[in-house]
Write an enzyme that holds these catalytic residues in place. Structure first.
Site, PDB file in Angstrom:
ATOM      1  NE  ARG A 205     -47.612 -46.815  -8.900  1.00 13.21           N
ATOM      2  CZ  ARG A 205     -46.740 -46.637  -7.903  1.00 13.21           C
ATOM      3  NH1 ARG A 205     -46.982 -47.196  -6.723  1.00 13.21           N
ATOM      4  NH2 ARG A 205     -45.629 -45.953  -8.077  1.00 13.21           N
TER       5      ARG A 205
ATOM      6  CG  HIS B 194     -22.771 -38.845   6.960  1.00  9.38           C
ATOM      7  ND1 HIS B 194     -23.849 -39.328   7.663  1.00  9.38           N
ATOM      8  CD2 HIS B 194     -22.729 -37.515   7.200  1.00  9.38           C
ATOM      9  CE1 HIS B 194     -24.442 -38.323   8.290  1.00  9.38           C
ATOM     10  NE2 HIS B 194     -23.780 -37.220   8.034  1.00  9.38           N
TER      11      HIS B 194
ATOM     12  CB  CYS C   8     -45.518 -53.712  -4.692  1.00  8.05           C
ATOM     13  SG  CYS C   8     -46.850 -52.516  -4.555  1.00  8.05           S
TER      14      CYS C   8
ATOM     15  CD  GLU D 153     -51.033 -47.071  -2.820  1.00  3.95           C
ATOM     16  OE1 GLU D 153     -49.884 -46.588  -2.805  1.00  3.95           O
ATOM     17  OE2 GLU D 153     -51.867 -46.823  -3.699  1.00  3.95           O
TER      18      GLU D 153
ATOM     19  NE  ARG E  76     -44.380 -43.747   1.513  1.00  4.15           N
ATOM     20  CZ  ARG E  76     -43.723 -43.788   0.362  1.00  4.15           C
ATOM     21  NH1 ARG E  76     -42.446 -44.052   0.357  1.00  4.15           N
ATOM     22  NH2 ARG E  76     -44.349 -43.580  -0.777  1.00  4.15           N
TER      23      ARG E  76
ATOM     24  CG  ASN F 197     -43.051 -48.465   1.253  1.00  2.00           C
ATOM     25  OD1 ASN F 197     -42.748 -49.285   2.111  1.00  2.00           O
ATOM     26  ND2 ASN F 197     -42.378 -48.343   0.126  1.00  2.00           N
ATOM     27  CG  ASP F 198     -48.243 -44.389  -0.076  1.00  2.00           C
ATOM     28  OD1 ASP F 198     -47.898 -43.386   0.575  1.00  2.00           O
ATOM     29  OD2 ASP F 198     -48.037 -44.501  -1.294  1.00  2.00           O
TER      30      ASP F 198
ATOM     31  NE  ARG G  85     -41.422 -47.779  -7.242  1.00  2.73           N
ATOM     32  CZ  ARG G  85     -40.443 -48.682  -7.091  1.00  2.73           C
ATOM     33  NH1 ARG G  85     -39.600 -48.912  -8.089  1.00  2.73           N
ATOM     34  NH2 ARG G  85     -40.326 -49.346  -5.962  1.00  2.73           N
TER      35      ARG G  85
END
Length: 827
Positions: free
Chosen positions: A600, A457, A764, A693, A727, A716-717, A564
């Site tokens: 957003r 790690h 994005c 999305e 995810r 991502n979504d 965000r």
């Protein structure tokens, strides 16, 4: 392997105290001509700074690194003490294995003690045998132990057979995944690897199975939901569990200690070299700084068991919350894969066997601090002595988590300064994830550890922080005094002590080339991302607060592609009011000085929970009341935010974006409310867009495009909904790649629909800041890429040096691929 003969084993001895036991071992080594008798003082010196009790009645005294010149020949001596001697409060040693090692020849001896540490019957045999040859054979591996292993619990009647496929076996992350699954069922679960059996709900127990790649496991369960539990576990193994993935740059090819590194030749350095394993590439020139930790001291005994039990429970809970905060912080800065380290640490704290054993010791009159220290230290010792390097490396994680709890059960006694205050190369035996998370990259120019490797790690986080690092250098590393000038070559896995001018010149040339590249990108960061054939792509930033708005402008962003706003609602007891939101939005617009910002509206639900909003408890939160659905069902909250946004819009270029639109009805309702609010506050119209999305939004994109001014693709979504893979799922997350052809084809359909309606498309998600992702997206027709602030200059530079015709060709070939790996392999 250290040769061991019966002459260096003393059977049936007694000792008045630890010093007497060590003196007897020193006498054996001295008589055999192996050490200078003064090495005994060095062994006692080691005892003053470290506990050498290994566990299960075994102690391994050894000297300090700086006294190795007192060793004539590497050797070990064993003193058997059937009656035992107190080694530390609560620790009784019956087998003293004294080590005088010039380097690492003794490691095989420690490896051969692994099974003894977990087998009380074998430990008892070695502590009471009358035959020195039995101990010699056990420590040298010359013969298998004579005694039968302790009988393991029988398998339950219902079971399945699985095979461990991960390259590193059943180590911390896949074991954590397995424990998480097991704890979701009421059934008792047992996992067998040969003769060893583990509790399926205990992470430590699973790690002690030592299940390597290819191990055949028998998993059995008993209880009302045993069938469902076994089916879920079988599916998890089929999916590969979660291998120890480094989602940052790939670990460089490792150098073998004592040999030339893969990245460079040791012969090219004139100074004295210490060779380890390449851990994180790059060069650093600085004086070294020896890392130290605060010591925690605690009472041994306590009279009130109930009070001590409560103290342990409170400390465990407090440490768990600390790890939760650390997880969230690392997740935000370095991503979910690296943050998952701290999820494994949390699992250690809830290990049922470990907690039960600690409470049993408390019931015997021990303090909470003593009991917890004994339990986690014993298990860490067992892990550390395992033969598998990855599994033994997890001992540092257990000690890290255990020490975090211990700090709440004892008194911290501060020793040396443990964090640097000036630029340095940090040296440590090893660093815990908590240690590395606190490092300041501005001061720590490089990292070097005596232990560890490229999959540790420490190495993963060093690469995330872009800090050059070398691991596995060995104990010699810790002989370097603070202030010693060194050159660290992370690519070659080499430390150069007192580098010559030629050594420095070579490193400085390499560092200068990298610095020049980054400086060029920085100097040109305000230039538009205009490809060589004249195509323009806007590169904007993802932000969460006013400070990031300022930083985005400084980084060269051409605006904000995603604010965000949910981050304005966290870490507080109530939602921000209209005036408070207005002030924040206005400050951001002032910082942007005319550049556009896409705000957003509140996007909560799924993995983003805000307790005071009284969000519903849902079986499938990613398919529940999240994004625009939440806003429409909490209209007062939605209208308050819209009023603040419209009022702020008088001060700059504001665009409003609705998240998680799945169907036209949602968009029309949201637009109606927004228009009502706009008229109430008397604001001018602004551009309104939606995030794409959800696959249904892609299928309805031609109709949706007629009702908005722009699309922004949340890759991502879109990826997780298209592939039906959460995810954040511990097993499936690594397969949820936004460059999967299925996702790219959805993006292509979205862009085509937008072009037909005459609106523009941005992106994005994570792949917008990925070099190949930026090329493919721009080639598909995406005209705005919203990326993390540090990625802005690099992505703009990449686009400026590319041709849009080449990007379109790349995108065409990517759409024809069948896997994400194929896409990433395109040139």
């Amino acid at each position: 392997m250290i040769p061991l003969t019966s002459e260096l084993v003393a059977i049936g001895k007694t000792a008045t105290d630890k010093a007497d036991a060590i003196a007897q071992a020193v006498d054996l080594l001295t008589a055999a001509g192996k050490i200078d008798p003064r090495y005994g003082q060095s062994m006692m010196g080691r005892e003053a700074v470290a506990n050498t009790f290994l566990g299960n009645g075994i102690a391994i005294p050894h000297g300090l690194p700086q006294d190795r010149d007192l060793i004539h020949d590497t050797a070990i001596a064993v003193v058997q003490l059937p009656a035992g001697v107190e080694w530390a409060p609560g620790d009784t040693a019956r087998l003293v294995v004294a080590i005088a090692a010039k380097s690492d020849e003794h490691l095989q001896v420690l490896s051969n003690l692994t099974d003894v540490l977990g087998d009380e019957a074998e430990a008892e045999r070695l502590a009471t045998t009358l035959d020195a040859a039995v101990i010699v054979a056990r420590l040298t591996g010359a013969a298998a132990p004579v005694a039968a292993p302790a009988e393991a619990p029988a398998d339950f009647a219902q079971g399945i057979d699985v095979v461990v496929t991960g390259a590193h076996g059943l180590h911390a992350r896949p074991a954590t995944t397995l424990v998480d699954l097991a704890k979701g069922f009421a059934a008792d679960i047992r996992i067998r690897n040969g003769a060893k059996v583990a509790n399926g709900k205990s992470l430590i127990s699973l790690l002690n199975l030592g299940a390597a790649q290819g191990a055949a496991l028998r998993i059995s369960a008993e209880g009302a939901d045993a069938t469902a539990a076994l089916a879920a576990i079988a599916a998890a193994f089929e999916a590969g569990l979660e291998d120890e993935e480094d989602t940052g740059a790939a670990a460089p090819e490792a150098a073998t200690p004592g040999l030339t590194g893969a990245g460079a030749s040791m012969a090219s350095y004139e100074g004295r070299t210490l060779v380890g394993i390449s851990s994180s590439p790059g060069y650093a020139l600085a004086p070294v700084f020896r890392f130290a930790r605060d010591e925690v001291v605690f009472d041994t005994d306590a009279a009130d068991a109930a009070f001590e039990t409560d103290r342990l429970d409170t400390a465990l809970q407090t440490a768990w919350h600390e790890l939760e905060e650390l997880h969230d912080e690392v997740w935000k800065t370095s991503g979910p894969a690296r943050a998952a380290i701290f999820r494994a640490h949390q699992e250690f704290l809830h290990d049922p066997e470990m907690v039960a054993e600690a409470k049993a010791l408390i019931g015997q009159g021990r303090s909470a601090g003593f009991a917890w220290h004994r339990v986690f230290s014993d298990r860490a010792d067992m892990l550390g002595a395992m033969k598998d390097a990855v599994l033994s490396g997890r001992a540092i994680d257990l000690r890290d988590a255990g020490q975090r709890v211990l700090q709440h059960l004892g008194r911290v006694r501060t020793g040396e300064t443990h964090l640097p205050t000036a630029p340095c190369i940090l040296l440590a035996d090893d660093l815990t994830p908590s240690d590395t998370a606190r490092l300041d990259p501005a001061l720590v120019r490089g990292l070097a550890t005596a232990q560890g490797g490229p999959t540790s790690h420490t190495s993963i986080i060093a690469r995330a922080l872009d800090i050059p690092a070398v691991a596995g250098v060995g104990p010699r590393l810790l002989d370097l005094a603070t202030g010693t000038p060194v050159l660290l070559d992370g690519g070659a896995g080499v430390i150069v002590v007192a580098p010559t001018e030629a050594d420095k010149a070579r490193a400085e040339t390499a560092m200068a080339a990298l610095t020049a590249q980054r400086e060029l990108e920085a100097r040109e960061r305000y230039k538009p991302a205009l490809t060589v054939d004249g195509a323009r792509v806007e590169v904007v930033a993802n932000i969460s607060d006013v400070a990031e708005a300022i930083a985005s402008v400084e980084a060269g962003a051409e605006g904000v592609g995603l604010l965000r706003t949910e981050f304005l609602f966290v870490n507080r007891e109530a939602p921000p009011g209209e005036d408070e939101q207005l002030a924040i939005y206005a400050a951001m617009l002032s910082a942007l000085n005319g550049l556009p910002i896409i705000i957003r509206t509140l996007d909560v639900g799924g993995d983003k929970e805000i307790p005071y909003l009284r969000m519903p408890v849902e079986q499938n939160p990613f398919l529940g009341e999240r994004g625009i659905r939440f806003c429409l069902s909490h209209e007062d909250l939605f209208r308050t935010q819209l009023r603040a946004i419209y009022r702020a819009s008088a001060g700059g270029q504001v665009r409003i974006m609705f998240p998680m639109i799945a169907m036209i009805e949602e968009l029309e309702t949201a637009r109606r409310i927004a228009e009502e609010v706009r008229l109430e506050v008397g604001a001018a119209p602004v551009e309104i867009g939606i995030m794409i999305e959800i696959p249904s939004a892609v299928m309805m994109a031609p109709e949706l495009a007629k009702r908005v001014d722009f699309f922004s693709i949340g890759t991502n979504d879109l990826t997780q909904y298209a592939l039906a893979m959460d995810r954040m799922h511990p097993v499936l997350a690594k397969q949820a790649d936004g460059l999967h052809p299925a996702v790219l084809r959805l993006i292509d359909s979205t862009v085509r629909a937008a072009e037909a309606a005459g609106i523009w498309v941005g992106a994005c998600g994570g792949i917008a800041g990925d070099p190949i992702g930026a090329a493919v997206l721009s080639g598909l027709g995406v005209r705005e890429l919203s990326v993390s602030i540090p990625a802005v200059a690099g992505i703009k530079a990449q686009l400026r040096h590319s041709a849009m015709a080449q990007n379109r060709d790349l995108a065409r070939r990517a759409l024809a691929c069948t896997t994400a790996a194929e896409v990433r392999g395109l040139k």
